[in-house]
Each structure stands twice: as structure tokens, then as C-alpha cells.
Design a protein around this motif. Structure first.
Motif, mmCIF file in Angstrom:
data_model
loop_
_atom_site.group_PDB
_atom_site.id
_atom_site.type_symbol
_atom_site.label_atom_id
_atom_site.label_comp_id
_atom_site.label_asym_id
_atom_site.label_seq_id
_atom_site.Cartn_x
_atom_site.Cartn_y
_atom_site.Cartn_z
ATOM 1 N N LYS A 65 0.826 -1.206 0.000
ATOM 2 C CA LYS A 65 0.000 0.000 0.000
ATOM 3 C C LYS A 65 0.859 1.255 0.000
ATOM 4 O O LYS A 65 1.832 1.353 0.744
ATOM 5 N N GLY A 66 0.508 2.197 -0.878
ATOM 6 C CA GLY A 66 1.262 3.438 -0.986
ATOM 7 C C GLY A 66 2.441 3.357 -1.934
ATOM 8 O O GLY A 66 3.030 4.385 -2.274
ATOM 9 N N ARG A 67 2.799 2.154 -2.374
ATOM 10 C CA ARG A 67 3.928 1.984 -3.301
ATOM 11 C C ARG A 67 3.479 1.419 -4.651
ATOM 12 O O ARG A 67 4.070 1.731 -5.685
ATOM 13 N N PHE A 68 2.462 0.578 -4.648
ATOM 14 C CA PHE A 68 1.971 -0.060 -5.868
ATOM 15 C C PHE A 68 0.636 0.554 -6.268
ATOM 16 O O PHE A 68 -0.173 0.924 -5.412
ATOM 17 N N THR A 69 0.401 0.618 -7.572
ATOM 18 C CA THR A 69 -0.874 1.098 -8.100
ATOM 19 C C THR A 69 -1.386 0.139 -9.168
ATOM 20 O O THR A 69 -0.686 -0.130 -10.145
ATOM 21 N N ILE A 70 -2.579 -0.370 -8.961
ATOM 22 C CA ILE A 70 -3.214 -1.232 -9.945
ATOM 23 C C ILE A 70 -4.102 -0.389 -10.851
ATOM 24 O O ILE A 70 -4.731 0.577 -10.394
ATOM 25 N N SER A 71 -4.131 -0.728 -12.126
ATOM 26 C CA SER A 71 -4.995 -0.031 -13.071
ATOM 27 C C SER A 71 -5.354 -0.987 -14.207
ATOM 28 O O SER A 71 -4.766 -2.065 -14.325
ATOM 29 N N ARG A 72 -6.289 -0.564 -15.009
ATOM 30 C CA ARG A 72 -6.701 -1.391 -16.139
ATOM 31 C C ARG A 72 -7.171 -0.509 -17.280
ATOM 32 O O ARG A 72 -7.676 0.593 -17.064
ATOM 33 N N ASP A 73 -7.027 -1.032 -18.491
ATOM 34 C CA ASP A 73 -7.540 -0.384 -19.685
ATOM 35 C C ASP A 73 -8.451 -1.404 -20.349
ATOM 36 O O ASP A 73 -7.982 -2.321 -21.037
ATOM 37 N N ASN A 74 -9.732 -1.269 -20.140
ATOM 38 C CA ASN A 74 -10.675 -2.253 -20.670
ATOM 39 C C ASN A 74 -10.747 -2.227 -22.194
ATOM 40 O O ASN A 74 -11.078 -3.234 -22.811
ATOM 41 N N ALA A 75 -10.422 -1.100 -22.790
ATOM 42 C CA ALA A 75 -10.409 -1.026 -24.254
ATOM 43 C C ALA A 75 -9.265 -1.850 -24.837
ATOM 44 O O ALA A 75 -9.361 -2.334 -25.975
ATOM 45 N N LYS A 76 -8.206 -2.009 -24.048
ATOM 46 C CA LYS A 76 -7.039 -2.773 -24.497
ATOM 47 C C LYS A 76 -6.967 -4.152 -23.854
ATOM 48 O O LYS A 76 -5.998 -4.888 -24.076
#
Length: 123
Positions: A65-76
């Protein structure tokens, strides 16, 4: 064929950054929650992070927590994990997984599971 393919791993010095990617195919990616799970050398699987299908909910293990960031691109059809301020204890094989619950670390609890990408943090 359902596939999750991770990439972006490598070797980095403590304090460095890496960005992992997970390319999904063969299923409706945008409909599924996604997670990252890791396995350090000689240790069991550890859940790292969770993201809801639409991206509005992100949850992290205390260790990242505070160091990692999850994200997503549903179009890709792609999931990401931005890892900053890396520590030697982050050394592990990182897996992405589809359709699990927050905190799940057993592959049997997921719809799909990738082959993993190695992250090594060492000076």
C-alpha cells in the motif's frame, strides 16, 4: 482460448520502479474483477492487489500500500501494476488473475491465472 500473459518484469535496484502488464484474451475482460498475486522464492502465494471490473474499487495488501498502483484499460484488455519504491522483499513471481475475491491467493479461486513474470529487487 482464455489467456492471461504477464510482462514487464525484470531486475531493479531497491528504490526503483517497474510496470507490469497483463494482456487478457478469450473472455470478456471488462466484465471481470482482476487481481495480482505474487510468490516469493521459497514462500507461498501472496495476494497483492484487486481491482473491480469498472475500475472504481482498488484494494491493496498492507505490504504494498502506498507503493503499488493497480490499473486497467478495458479497451485494451490489459491490467497493469505500477510498482514504485521497490524493496528486496518484493522479489517474487507476479501473477495476474481474473474473477477472484479480495484477498484470494489460491489459483483455484480464480477464473483464469497467468504464467507469471519475475521481479527481482537487488543491489
Amino acid at each position: 482460448e482464455v489467456q492471461l500473459v504477464e510482462s514487464g518484469g525484470g531486475s531493479v535496484q531497491p528504490g526503483g520502479s517497474l510496470r507490469l502488464s497483463c494482456a487478457a484474451s478469450g473472455f470478456s475482460f471488462s466484465s471481470y474483477t482482476m487481481s495480482w498475486v505474487r510468490q516469493a522464492p521459497g514462500k507461498g502465494l501472496e495476494w497483492v492487489s484487486f481491482m473491480s471490473s469498472g475500475g472504481g474499487r482498488r484494494i491493496y495488501a498492507d505490504s504494498v500500500k502506498g507503493r503499488f498502483t493497480i490499473s486497467r484499460d478495458n479497451a485494451k484488455n490489459t491490467l497493469y501494476l505500477q510498482m514504485n519504491s521497490l524493496k528486496p522483499e518484493d522479489t517474487a513471481v507476479y501473477f495476474c488473475a481474473a474473477d477472484g475475491l479480495v484477498g484470494a491467493f489460491d489459483p483455484r479461486e480464480y477464473h483464469s491465472w497467468g504464467q507469471g513474470t519475475q521481479v527481482t529487487v537487488s543491489s
